[in-house]
Design a protein around this motif. Structure first.
Motif, PDB file in Angstrom:
ATOM      1  N   VAL A 193      10.690   4.755  -0.950  1.00  0.00           N
ATOM      2  CA  VAL A 193       9.943   5.684  -0.088  1.00  0.00           C
ATOM      3  C   VAL A 193       8.446   5.472  -0.240  1.00  0.00           C
ATOM      4  O   VAL A 193       7.707   5.376   0.753  1.00  0.00           O
ATOM      5  N   ASN A 194       7.971   5.363  -1.501  1.00  0.00           N
ATOM      6  CA  ASN A 194       6.518   5.241  -1.684  1.00  0.00           C
ATOM      7  C   ASN A 194       6.121   4.537  -2.982  1.00  0.00           C
ATOM      8  O   ASN A 194       5.013   4.718  -3.470  1.00  0.00           O
ATOM      9  N   THR A 195       7.010   3.712  -3.517  1.00  0.00           N
ATOM     10  CA  THR A 195       6.677   3.021  -4.769  1.00  0.00           C
ATOM     11  C   THR A 195       6.896   1.517  -4.708  1.00  0.00           C
ATOM     12  O   THR A 195       5.998   0.731  -5.020  1.00  0.00           O
ATOM     13  N   THR A 196       8.083   1.137  -4.292  1.00  0.00           N
ATOM     14  CA  THR A 196       8.503  -0.261  -4.341  1.00  0.00           C
ATOM     15  C   THR A 196       8.709  -0.824  -2.938  1.00  0.00           C
ATOM     16  O   THR A 196       9.316  -0.162  -2.097  1.00  0.00           O
ATOM     17  N   PRO A 197       8.231  -2.043  -2.677  1.00  0.00           N
ATOM     18  CA  PRO A 197       8.430  -2.634  -1.341  1.00  0.00           C
ATOM     19  C   PRO A 197       9.891  -2.970  -1.076  1.00  0.00           C
ATOM     20  O   PRO A 197      10.615  -3.373  -1.981  1.00  0.00           O
ATOM     21  N   ILE A 198      10.318  -2.777   0.171  1.00  0.00           N
ATOM     22  CA  ILE A 198      11.671  -3.134   0.568  1.00  0.00           C
ATOM     23  C   ILE A 198      11.786  -4.635   0.769  1.00  0.00           C
ATOM     24  O   ILE A 198      12.789  -5.244   0.416  1.00  0.00           O
TER      25      ILE A 198
ATOM     26  N   ALA B  43      15.494   8.879   0.316  1.00  0.00           N
ATOM     27  CA  ALA B  43      15.232   9.924  -0.679  1.00  0.00           C
ATOM     28  C   ALA B  43      16.504  10.579  -1.185  1.00  0.00           C
ATOM     29  O   ALA B  43      16.540  11.082  -2.319  1.00  0.00           O
ATOM     30  N   ASN B  44      17.566  10.572  -0.377  1.00  0.00           N
ATOM     31  CA  ASN B  44      18.798  11.261  -0.758  1.00  0.00           C
ATOM     32  C   ASN B  44      19.782  10.389  -1.527  1.00  0.00           C
ATOM     33  O   ASN B  44      20.913  10.809  -1.760  1.00  0.00           O
ATOM     34  N   ASP B  45      19.357   9.196  -1.924  1.00  0.00           N
ATOM     35  CA  ASP B  45      20.183   8.342  -2.769  1.00  0.00           C
ATOM     36  C   ASP B  45      19.320   7.897  -3.948  1.00  0.00           C
ATOM     37  O   ASP B  45      18.248   7.319  -3.749  1.00  0.00           O
ATOM     38  N   SER B  46      19.780   8.147  -5.143  1.00  0.00           N
ATOM     39  CA  SER B  46      18.964   7.864  -6.329  1.00  0.00           C
ATOM     40  C   SER B  46      18.623   6.386  -6.479  1.00  0.00           C
ATOM     41  O   SER B  46      17.614   6.047  -7.096  1.00  0.00           O
TER      42      SER B  46
ATOM     43  N   LEU C 292       6.555   5.957   3.634  1.00  0.00           N
ATOM     44  CA  LEU C 292       5.851   7.236   3.620  1.00  0.00           C
ATOM     45  C   LEU C 292       4.451   7.092   4.194  1.00  0.00           C
ATOM     46  O   LEU C 292       4.016   7.905   5.027  1.00  0.00           O
ATOM     47  N   LEU C 293       3.734   6.065   3.769  1.00  0.00           N
ATOM     48  CA  LEU C 293       2.392   5.846   4.302  1.00  0.00           C
ATOM     49  C   LEU C 293       2.443   5.536   5.791  1.00  0.00           C
ATOM     50  O   LEU C 293       1.635   6.049   6.566  1.00  0.00           O
ATOM     51  N   ALA C 294       3.410   4.699   6.191  1.00  0.00           N
ATOM     52  CA  ALA C 294       3.549   4.364   7.604  1.00  0.00           C
ATOM     53  C   ALA C 294       3.788   5.614   8.448  1.00  0.00           C
ATOM     54  O   ALA C 294       3.184   5.794   9.514  1.00  0.00           O
ATOM     55  N   MET C 295       4.650   6.504   7.973  1.00  0.00           N
ATOM     56  CA  MET C 295       4.943   7.729   8.721  1.00  0.00           C
ATOM     57  C   MET C 295       3.718   8.625   8.832  1.00  0.00           C
ATOM     58  O   MET C 295       3.447   9.214   9.890  1.00  0.00           O
ATOM     59  N   LEU C 296       2.959   8.734   7.742  1.00  0.00           N
ATOM     60  CA  LEU C 296       1.803   9.626   7.745  1.00  0.00           C
ATOM     61  C   LEU C 296       0.689   9.150   8.671  1.00  0.00           C
ATOM     62  O   LEU C 296      -0.158   9.944   9.073  1.00  0.00           O
TER      63      LEU C 296
ATOM     64  N   HIS D 149       0.835  -1.186   0.000  1.00  0.00           N
ATOM     65  CA  HIS D 149       0.000   0.000   0.000  1.00  0.00           C
ATOM     66  C   HIS D 149       0.881   1.251   0.000  1.00  0.00           C
ATOM     67  O   HIS D 149       1.810   1.365   0.794  1.00  0.00           O
ATOM     68  N   THR D 150       0.570   2.177  -0.882  1.00  0.00           N
ATOM     69  CA  THR D 150       1.325   3.423  -0.991  1.00  0.00           C
ATOM     70  C   THR D 150       0.444   4.599  -0.597  1.00  0.00           C
ATOM     71  O   THR D 150      -0.787   4.520  -0.663  1.00  0.00           O
ATOM     72  N   ALA D 151       1.060   5.676  -0.193  1.00  0.00           N
ATOM     73  CA  ALA D 151       0.311   6.876   0.156  1.00  0.00           C
ATOM     74  C   ALA D 151      -0.179   7.552  -1.116  1.00  0.00           C
ATOM     75  O   ALA D 151       0.605   7.823  -2.033  1.00  0.00           O
TER      76      ALA D 151
END
Length: 348
Positions: free
Chosen positions: A288-293, A279-282, A302-306, A31-33
């Protein structure tokens, strides 16, 4: 995150936050934000931060103190976490007023023996507010102070890994931050120092304790090494192994936390620090909000933080709203900057 906050988080028994916001699901079922969720939660915490700055308070309810005060903070003139707080506002396009800049200039304490970490915070805060860190003028003083040069001449050998990371981030904010003569370090030597402090588990901790899983310090060092611009294979290898360690301690719901005695307490601050590092490494921005780790991951960081953002804009379970709101706003700004192939720490 300072040691006091870590101790409080370790003692906390708060459960991991459930994902309750509108989400989208990608092919890997993570799930993504959504844009709506990001907009709504950013607006809430950003507005809360603006009110905090206007009132010069570390929170808007309960026990609070001043953000800027020489009386309350004789060594720094500002509460811990103030630089991230200001950078978060800047990253979300806040326009600081002359009155607010004056408030900082009246209170910020800069001494000949100010430690490197405090100078790094000053460089970041002054830069965030749109002032020149190389010609910073305290209130009612005729001559400016080159905070960058003073930072380069400060001792770093007695600083923690997290403090050294802050220093490296600060001196890497602008190509105009030139290393002066008689500097105690360079970006190259400081990067090497951080690489050498990497633990056997490939992470970093604030006290260099082997076996400890410290997402916060690991994230800060990864951000610093990425921002250093080093092309060294030694540094790049360290970053890659550090990223793998960070991935390994991510929670199934996308959050990060501090682990002590085998127990991980997930929280907004640790998750925010991880987002900033990603976010600071390409090569890791996609996580962050697209691909699962991980394969079992149900939501993005990102969703978890929000999910920690209250309707008021404050942050759930934050030991300090200055830290909570500040780092959440900074992480959001880091994500938005990454989408534009920029960095929240860049001031050129």
């Amino acid at each position: 995150m300072n040691q006091l906050i870590k101790k409080i988080l370790v003692a906390s028994t708060a459960a991991l936050m459930a994902v309750t916001f509108a989400t989208t699901t990608n092919a890997a079922s993570v799930h993504t934000a959504t844009a709506t969720t990001i907009h709504t939660q950013t607006k809430r915490t950003y507005n809360y931060a603006k009110k905090m700055l206007i009132k010069n308070r570390t929170g808007l309810s309960g026990k609070t103190s001043a953000i800027f005060s020489k009386k309350a903070y004789p060594d720094t003139g500002a509460s811990s976490g103030y630089s991230d707080f200001l950078l978060g506002l800047k990253g979300n396009h806040y326009r600081f007023t002359t009155k607010q800049r004056t408030l900082l200039r009246k209170n910020l304490v800069i001494k000949q023996n100010t430690p490197a970490a405090s100078l790094a915070n000053a460089v970041m805060a002054v830069s965030a507010m749109g002032m020149n860190a190389k010609k910073y003028k305290p209130y009612h003083q005729k001559h400016g102070i080159n905070l960058v040069a003073r930072l380069y001449r400060a001792r770093i050998s007695n600083q923690t890994a997290s403090s050294q990371a802050q220093v490296l981030i600060a001196v890497s904010m602008s190509s105009k931050f030139k290393r002066p003569s008689n500097a105690k370090f360079s970006k190259t030597s400081l990067s090497s120092r951080l690489v050498n402090a990497q633990l056997t588990n490939s992470g970093w901790t604030y006290n260099n304790a082997q076996g400890t899983k410290d997402a916060d310090t690991t994230s800060m060092v990864l951000t610093a090494l990425s921002r250093s611009g080093s092309s060294s294979n030694h540094v790049r290898s360290s970053i890659q192994s550090g990223q793998k360690f960070l991935f390994s301690i991510s929670q199934p719901n996308g959050a990060f936390g501090y682990t002590f005695n085998g127990k991980t307490t997930a929280n907004a601050n640790s998750t925010a620090e991880a987002i900033i590092a990603l976010a600071n490494d390409s090569t890791t921005q996609k996580y962050v909000n697209t691909t699962p780790i991980k394969a079992n991951q149900t939501a993005t960081p990102l969703l978890a933080m929000l999910t920690y953002v209250n309707r008021s804009g404050s942050i759930k379970h934050a030991t300090s709203q200055l830290y909570g709101v500040g780092q959440v706003n900074l992480a959001i700004a880091a994500y938005k900057a990454a989408v534009k192939h920029q960095s929240v720490y860049g001031i050129n």
